[in-house]
Structure formats: structure tokens, C-alpha cells
Design an enzyme around this catalytic site. Structure first.
Site, PDB file in Angstrom:
ATOM      1  N   GLY A 101     -12.453   5.843  -0.119  1.00 45.38           N
ATOM      2  CA  GLY A 101     -11.309   6.718   0.097  1.00 45.38           C
ATOM      3  C   GLY A 101     -10.805   7.273  -1.225  1.00 45.38           C
ATOM      4  O   GLY A 101     -11.151   6.775  -2.305  1.00 45.38           O
ATOM      5  N   CYS A 102      -9.991   8.305  -1.130  1.00 43.68           N
ATOM      6  CA  CYS A 102      -9.513   8.963  -2.345  1.00 43.68           C
ATOM      7  C   CYS A 102      -8.581   8.048  -3.122  1.00 43.68           C
ATOM      8  O   CYS A 102      -8.810   7.782  -4.312  1.00 43.68           O
ATOM      9  CB  CYS A 102      -8.849  10.289  -2.010  1.00 43.68           C
ATOM     10  N   TYR A 103      -7.532   7.566  -2.472  1.00 45.19           N
ATOM     11  CA  TYR A 103      -6.622   6.655  -3.177  1.00 45.19           C
ATOM     12  C   TYR A 103      -7.359   5.422  -3.709  1.00 45.19           C
ATOM     13  O   TYR A 103      -7.149   5.027  -4.857  1.00 45.19           O
ATOM     14  CB  TYR A 103      -5.489   6.212  -2.254  1.00 45.19           C
TER      15      TYR A 103
END
Lengths: 346, 346, 346, 346
Positions: free
Chosen positions: C149-151
Site C-alpha cells: 500500500g502507499c502509506y
């Protein structure tokens, strides 16, 4: 106190109406209409009203509503107000329609540009076009006011003196307009998503934007002759504000002084139209949150054209503010009541 | 009418003071001070005031000014107000200082964090920290009010009940704050250019932002014990608004109900602090242009921490609005006068 | 040439995949999957590809697709990839899943946080978590990669060296993250409209954001012990970019030099992780459009905490860029191929 | 390898030049000139280049530089390049000037509109106006290229076919242009601060913007007759992008088909000019970060006018990209080398 009902209170224009009416000392809002949010607290839709408005959203039962209030604002999609409206309602209450349903006198033009069958064309005649600076006396006696569109308000007010005084070639008018995104309303469409609007500018409605015939009709009245224009709106990445940049060829003996005198003639006494100082031009940041329209012009000797600019808050003077200005006129109270906000910057 | 003078009227906070004071029915602005724009019309600097304010900008001759007005607002850079201030001025007029000069009681801490020699430390003692919700009674009797910083106002108000009621570990507080660009002021620096701020987020003043000791001092009063925090501000691409997200470890028997009760205890009667409904969290868009601070919290059972959020308009409650709230208290008029604007959205 | 198919090519991550793959000299895109736009030209959805991509959008017939290509990227909503996937497909082609379906090893945790029943949990075990800098050797041999995921990418990479070297208290980690609006995807929701996101900052998913368990799992591997964090994401009015600001308490003998040495140890040889110079902190504007993650830290002696920052393009290293980096590893080509874009500023 | 020097490498156009040249496989940058930052690392000014460019900024010793490189790009303020330039330098190296100094053939017009005394007018004659699509063959043999202005590039390319084919009234052209803020450069001015540009749109340079004579000169060549236009630029709150909306009256027998044929005639073979499909209009978001100009038109039968739109990245095709396109032509390499970036969205 004037008792007020709003149908369409949870759109952006509806929210601005609520914000402004809450600061209007002679008004009491009795009805927050919103089909999409019936029974939800109004502040749950717009948290800015938390601890300020405790009402729940209601539907659009206009019969019931018309018996309860002195005036109804309809901030609803095109075709909706005319589908509800009739003589009986108007016999009980005044109506200020923020949609386009009663703005255009020629129902064929309305139906052609909007692609909507008008449900009650016989009411169009008695509707008054609510551009206060120009139609003030008619508005005072109106039961049904067609609140002008955002682009038309800014465009018409900035060009009006030139046509009234015959200073420009009426066949030469081109209006290049720019608007913030709140003009597109609060409906969930991909084109209105943050990432689609941000860091972008685009033209839309090229040659066929629905505000074109509305502008043309009013400019034609001013000119005493049929006016055809080019009108190109653009979407600008900002929340509020409209800037119109208009171009026209000057008639042969038009001078700076004549133009300046024309603007002063029509707007010197107007509270909400500010003709800026020479060489100062309208910017939307200076009118945000207020009912002002800032206008100015510049003559280009090289091309014998005039460039006319107007800046305005599309939700305020372009919708809710003007609607309240109309209400004030219709109820015989001071025209500026509830509308004296200083523009907010930054 | 209260006669008012503003020194630093052409900064962003000064502009907001003017906007709000113009809507304050018991105030008359007598002096628009602005060293940079002396003799220029105020509206030439801020065109939003065109046709509203006709005054010219004046200098900072505080002696002259202090004889003319009942209260002076100084919205000036750090170190400036203290360099002008003395007993004589305070004997003639009240002063509300929007800078940090009189906020911190320990002059050594001020001088260390600000890198400025304080010119008149003896006045610090009598200055009252103008956080109205907490210091109301002292403010009423003050001659010199130190108007709180923007980040401190939002941070302190959102954490205060927890410390007063002993619900959190005072050594565990971390404040991660986010502000719009108007907080950086109106000075021409590359870092504040549009293209530098837009489409970007950054932290700044990491571990050494000047608002840290101000927050710590006030939180220590609330806790009755020395509080040390981490404070990290961030610059967000928007004009106005501060959001603070704070983290703290809960004391052993703290429950949701106790926390909720603490907020209600301190803020139930407060007009300008809105404790939001459960599961609704502060967003800056809901307080823009108003004097409200929206706060709420959430407990994370997994980590036994509480997350506390506050949202506020940095120019309004974080500067000009609170300054007026202080003025109202100092002059014994209704505290909310001139501050009842509904937040503007969008 | 590596033959590539994209399912979900018209989301924002899908668009970025296309943009980057078109510049990858060893790749040929054979399939632009998009259920919503089947039979429409891809460039009609994304006009940036006009005269560059002439293909039409296709559906998600993964059986057909898996026989045509060497690798499939699924940039689809949670639950979708796992509903399509099976051993047979993986026997024919490699799969890089940009959704969360195969990121979390414990299917119960996945199902609890995502509220989705996992259709094929037996594939989770063989899926490799595609954080290239940390899992490089496993990725090289993977058939199924769970793209992070990005975070999580930004958070894990910025904290990883501290946990590997045992420099911080593993129970003290708080992550306050900020993301641009493209992270919310291209679906038509009121909350993602321009006027709702612009001029606003808000926290969301407070204590329950789905990226929390993913981050915790990876940090736990690094620490060799269970790590629990607070994670609070915020929505920032900008298109691209993530900034994570993390806080942790230092273990007793941790010094600046030890921390610096830890970052250098893990990232000196890494092309895409840039440990910034002392006193220079990450800003999202410096990595926009690139596969870089910029990280740095500062120690606060007053609180004995460390503040750790990371900045990254959520669509690039946080989605499409990292997916391509994974592909490069899986196909044994130079890891940086197609990913050497210089960040674009402004 | 082509050895390149950049004077003015730390402006926004200079930064874009660096970004693009780093991706150009036949170029080596030998000189990062920047008077303001001499001896500072280039990446300290623009952190996007961290770990990519290790050079220090150098001054503007053009004599020294001209002996070291094959081509010099000057991305400097008006008047600067002409003050440095002479025959000797041009005998040693090629020069591509991104300023206006050599764009206008009539030195009197240059001096009048720019208010600058031209230091070396005799070089103007040999300078070639570097609008590649129109002047390609001359550019190939040039020593000194005047890289076109941003507004002129977009305006001229979008109108050019209409004038070449005699389809519009040459006295009727009105250009209403909109630009992002990077066009204003990276100088610290209040007008360019974030809070001044954000949430605002304004016109500027009304009737007297310096790009007017440049556009007129080139359009006159195309028309074979003197062309006078109205040109009004606007500042839009976004980083990059120009949109031009132009209006002209159609000559009597002009039809959609003739216009479409004209655009196809001139641009069918052009890589960087994309004539969009019918009813699809240019938006700046679709060309960001690329060398494309998107153009299209619509005829308004009601007014017999044509509306012509062009969208372009002002820093890329409007400055650095076009400069590199010129360089490629001048050095006889493939014109698109280093310029094949896919536009980045969002």
C-alpha cells in the site's frame, strides 16, 4: 420577521442562502428542504452549521410549505421549480427561483437550449428577471422572481452601460468567462472530482452553454436591438468566483471619458457594483464571500476594441446574495439588509 | 463606540482584523497603521475594502496613536510591540498584542526560542495571556493582553480538559499540526511563492518551532505540572485553517465517558468551542472565516492512546477573531459581538 | 519484450502504470482492462494518451488474459483480485496485485480490517510482499507479488532501519500521515469533489485505517517482535504525494550517529531511497512523478523522541512505480528500468 | 555527446531544462549557471535533483562557457542574453535564448514593448525564431535561436493553419489566454505568493502584454499581411499549463471541413501538435510535463465565428521542451529525442 423556506437547501447555493439568511436580522428560516437528506439534521450535511442550525431536512411538499412561509427560495435543478409551481402557490407566498425556469421569456428558446419541456409557460410572463440593479422597480411588485444565472449576472452588469449608451458595436461582443468549481454544484461526477479539476483549466459548453440566451435576451433589452454573442465559460481550479473578460468593438466616437461616464451614470449609486479605479482590474479574490460585482474596462487603441472585466462570487451575488437582495426588494425592506459582508481575503 | 487603532494593518492578520472590526457595531477604526504603505489608501493594498474603507495607511507613532484610541491592536513581527511599549502608553490605552512578545512569562525562554532581546521584560508580568475560554476573568481587567499564537490556541483548547481532569500521561503528548499558508504572513519569500507551496506538504520548525514553549507553558498550568511536548507543524496548500492532531497515552482508568464528560464540563457553555458529535471529526473547511474551534477525540483501545483533533481558522480565532473576543471582554461588552459569522463553505 | 496486461487500467494507479510502462523499453502492453469503459478507446478516458495509445479498453477475462501475457497487474478494488485468482492462472503468468488482497499473512486480520471474505486464502502464503528494498530476493522468485500500500511503503521504509537496529521503543511508534487526493481513487463520491477537498484538511480512518495492520506486520518482522502503532492518515488538497511524520521514543543509548549509521547501512546502496542531508527534510514536491522515497529524521533531546519523515509519490513508488520495480526483479532485468524519471517540479 | 551549458539554471524554466536534458541520451550538462546561487550545490536549490546532479552552480562567464560547450541555453530575464552576446561567442558555440531578446525582428518594437535598450541589434537578423513546426528548416542551420515565448507558442500553433489557408478575417482575432503561476518565474514578489494566487483569477497585461507583438509578427508572416490582435493573459491558480481560447470571424465560404482539412494539412505529420477529435477540447491536465500542444476548434454558426483552443505546458513546449526540440534540429539528431515523455496525470 419574514418566514422563509428553502427547497434545495443542501446544494452549494442552498448552503450559501442559509449562511446569509442566518445573518439577516428580519428573517426566520422555517424549512430546510432537501430531498436527498430528509430527516437528517441539516448540520450533518454541512458541519459549518453545527450548533447554529438544529433543524432537520424536509422534503419538497410545496403546498404545505407555501402555507407556512412568506417566501420560498428554490435552489433546485432546471425544470424542477416549474414542475411544482402554480397560481395557487403564488397566491399564498412569494417565490424566488434560483434555477433558469422563469428567466427566459421565449419558452421555445428555453426548451431548445435546456432540452426540457416547460410545465407551466403561462407563468413566465409574470415572472420578473431579478437583476436588481436593472429591474429594481419591477422586482418590488413581483410574486415570482427569476433569479439570474451566475454568468449572466456578471456579464450583463459589466456590459450593460455600454449598450444602454450605444458605445459599442452590438454584433461584436465576445465573452470569455471563468468560474470556480462550486458553479458545477455538489453532485458526484467524475468530472468534478478534486484530481480532475485541480491543476487544470478547460473550456466547456463551447457555443452552446445555457446561459447564452439569457445573456443575449437581457443585453438585447439594453441595446434595444437583438444582440448575439459568443460566450465561452471555463472551469478554474478554485472554489468560488467568476471572472468575465468581454471584448467589443467601439463605435466610432467612443472615448475613454464617454465610457467612464456611462459606468458612473449607471453604477454611482449602486452599493453592490464597484467600478474600480483606472488601471485597477477585477480579481475574484477581492469579492469572495460578498455580494459585490467589481467591474472595469480598458480601451485598446490599436484595435479599437474595449476589454470589459467583471468579478463576482458565483454563490453570493451570482446566486444566494442576489436572491436575498431580491427578497429585500420584494418585502420593501432596505435592499442591503443581510448583505453587507466585507469580502474575505485571503 | 470603542476607538481602535491597528498597527500592522496590512498583514494578513491585520486585514482580517479590519474585516471583522468593520462588522463590529460598537467599534470605530481610527488608525490603519502600515509602515510599508504609508500614505497609500488602505483599499489600494487590499481591494476587498474598496468603497468600504477610505482611509490612508499611517505609520506606527504609538504615542500619538495612544492618545487617540481606546485600544491598540499590534499585528506586527516579533520584538516590535515590546520595543514600542511602555507604562505611559498603557496608562492611556489598552493594548492587544498579536505577536509573541508578552505571551511567555519566563523572559529567558522567550529570548532563547525567539532569538530576540526583550526590550521591556517588566511588562510581561502584568500582561494577560488572552485565551478567552481559559483566562476570561483576568482578561476582563487587563490593560495589556498577549493574544495567543494560532497553533497554541488550537492545541491548548483541544487538550486542556484532558489535563485539567488528569486523564492523560503528561509526558506522552505529541502534537502534529497542519496550517494553511496565510500563517506564514505576507512577506515576499521564495518559500512562500505559489509554485513552492502548491502541490506540496512539508514539515517545518521540527523540534524548534517557537510556539512550542507557549503551548508547554499553558498546558503546564492546566496540568499543574511541567509538560513537555513534541510539536511538529506542517505547511498545507490552502489559504486558511489549522488542524491539530494530538496523541497522548491515557491514564489507567480513563474511559470514553470520562473524556467526553471532561470536554462537556469545560466547553458546554462555550460559544466558540464546538465539541463535535461522536465519530465526527474536525475539518478546517467547516470553520473557515469564523471564530469557532471544532474539537473531538477518539480512543484507540489497541494502543491505549487518545487522538485529539482541533480545527480552527488561523486568521480568525487564531489571530484577529480572538483579539476581538479579548477586546470585548476588556471593554465589558458581550463577548461574541462582531464574531457571530457563520463559517463560509465552500 | 515482456507482455503485460493491466486489469483496472483506468483508475489513477492504472493510468500511472500505463504512463510508466510506455516508457519501459522492455515492455509491451497487450491488454488495457477496464470494466467501466469496455470498447471505449483508452485515450478517450485519459486524453493524455491521445496519439500514444490506440487500444480499446477490454474486460477482466483473466483466463484469456493469462494466456496472452507474461505478467498481469491488477489495480482493482480490494477483494477483486483474490476473487479471480487461482493456481492455474499463476501457472501461466506472473501476477502483481496492487490491491491489499495478498499483503497480510493472517487471513483473519485481513477479513476483520477489510470486512471482506477472502476467496482464496491458500494463495496468501506463497504471495510475496513486494517492498523491493526489503524483500528483494524473495520477489525475484515470486509468481504472485502483493504490491504494498502507499502509506505502508512510505512508513515502513522510513522507520525500518530504526527497528532493525533496535534504536527505538517499539511500543512508542505514532505515524501521522498526509496524502494527496489521488489516493482516494477515481470514483464519483461527494467527499472527493473538488470543493470538498480543496481548502481543507481532515483526518480520516482514525484508529481503523486498513493500512494499519499491513504496516504493523512489516514493522514487526523488522523488530523481531510485535509492533503496535497509531496510524492517522489525513487528506491534503493536492493531487499526488504522501508525507509521513512518525514519532518514537529513543532507546537509552541511541545517538544521532547511530541513527544516521542505521539509515546509511540500509539505504546507501538503494537507488530509490534518498536519505537527505542533515537538516533537510522531505517535501512531496521533490519526488513528484518519480519512484523516489525521501527520508530523514531529527532527534529531540528535550523529549528523547525521534521524528522520522518520509515523502513519496503515492501513485508512483506508492503504487505503479513499485509494481514495475517488482516486475523488473521478477523478470531478472535491471531493477531501475523504466523508473529513472527525474521528479517533476513545479 | 552534445556538451551543454545553461545560464539561468535555477529559474523554473532552467529547472525544467535540467530535468529534460538529464533524460536526453545524447547530452551532457557541463555548466549549471546561476548568479544567485554560485557555489551552492544545484540540488540544494532544487532537491528533486538530489543524488542525481552533484554539480555546483556557476556564474555567467559566457566567454569561458562558450569554449567549453557545444550549445548554451540562456534562461534569463529579458535584456540579459543580448547584453552578453556577440559574434565571437556565436563563432564558438550555438546559442538558444529562452528570453525575448532575439524574437522580434523590428528592434524598435522590441524596445518599445519591453522598455529595454537592445545591446546588439545586428544579431537579431541572423537569429531564427525557434517555432519548430513552422521554421524547421531555418532552425537546422541556425547559430542563434530565439526560443518562442510560452503564450506565443500556444497561440501561434493553434491559429496558424487558419491564416495560412485564408479561412479567417485577419482583423478579427482575439486571444484570451490563461496560464499557471510558474509562468511568472521564481522571484519573490508579493503578487506571486501562495495566498495571492490561490483561490483567484485575474487578467493582467491588458492590451500591453509583451507577447503581443511577438504573436502578431508570426501571425502576420502566416497571413502574408499585417495582423493585429487583442491578447489578454490571465493568471490561474495552478503550477503549469497554458490554455488559449481564441476567437475569429470566418471568411465567407469557410466550412467545418475546410478548417479541419487545414489543421490536418499542417499537423498530420507533427509529433507534438495533437489535433483532437471532434468535440473534444484541450485541457491543460492532459499535456502536463510533456512537449505536446493540443489544439481544436469549434464553429459557431450563430455568430459566424470560430473558437480555437490550444493547451500546452508552459515550462515544457512553452520553454524548455521546445528549446531542446530546437537543439535537436540544430545538431541534426532526431527531433523528438529526449522529449517523448507521456503527459503526467493527475
Amino acid at each position: 420577521m419574514i418566514k422563509v423556506g428553502i427547497i434545495g437547501s443542501t446544494g452549494y447555493a442552498g448552503g450559501e442562502l442559509t449562511r446569509l439568511l442566518l445573518g439577516h436580522k428580519e428573517v426566520e428560516i422555517k424549512w430546510y428542504g432537501s430531498k436527498s437528506y430528509i430527516d437528517k439534521k441539516y448540520y450533518e450535511v454541512y458541519q459549518n452549521f453545527f450548533k447554529i442550525v438544529d433543524n432537520k431536512c424536509l422534503g419538497d411538499s410545496i403546498d404545505e410549505l407555501s402555507s407556512m412561509v412568506d417566501v420560498i427560495f428554490t435552489a433546485t435543478p432546471q425544470g424542477f421549480c416549474s414542475s411544482l409551481m402554480n397560481e395557487e402557490i403564488l397566491s399564498r407566498t412569494k417565490v424566488i427561483d434560483l434555477s433558469a425556469d422563469f428567466r427566459i421569456k421565449d419558452v421555445d428558446i428555453y426548451e431548445k437550449w435546456y432540452g426540457i419541456h416547460h410545465k407551466i409557460p403561462k407563468l413566465i410572463e409574470q415572472a420578473v428577471y431579478g437583476l436588481c440593479e436593472i429591474n429594481r422597480s419591477n422586482i418590488k411588485n413581483a410574486r415570482l422572481v427569476a433569479n439570474p444565472g451566475c454568468y449572466p449576472t456578471c456579464t450583463i452588469l459589466s456590459i450593460y452601460p455600454l449598450l444602454k449608451e450605444g458605445l459599442i458595436d452590438i454584433n461584436s461582443i465576445i465573452v470569455d468567462a471563468k468560474s470556480g468549481a462550486s458553479g458545477a454544484g455538489r453532485s458526484a461526477k467524475i468530472d468534478n472530482l478534486y484530481c480532475e479539476v485541480n491543476e487544470n483549466i478547460k473550456a466547456y459548453g463551447i457555443t452552446n452553454h445555457r446561459h447564452t440566451p439569457e445573456i443575449e435576451e437581457q443585453l438585447s433589452y439594453a441595446a434595444g436591438n437583438d444582440v448575439r454573442i459568443n460566450f465561452t465559460p471555463h472551469l478554474v481550479p478554485m472554489n468560488r468566483g467568476i471572472l468575465t473578460t468581454a471584448y467589443a468593438s467601439l463605435n466610432s466616437d467612443t472615448t475613454y471619458e464617454k465610457v467612464k461616464a456611462a459606468y458612473d451614470k449607471y453604477y454611482d449609486e449602486e452599493k453592490f457594483v464597484r467600478v474600480l479605479d483606472k488601471d485597477v482590474y477585477p480579481q475574484t479574490k477581492w469579492i469572495k464571500g460578498s455580494n459585490y460585482v467589481d467591474v472595469n474596462f480598458k480601451i485598446d487603441d490599436r484595435t479599437n476594441r474595449i476589454i470589459i472585466m467583471g468579478a463576482m462570487d458565483n454563490l453570493n451575488k451570482g446566486a444566494a446574495g442576489q436572491a436575498i437582495q431580491n427578497m429585500n426588494l420584494m418585502f420593501g425592506i432596505e435592499e442591503t439588509t443581510g448583505l453587507i459582508q466585507v469580502p474575505m481575503f485571503p
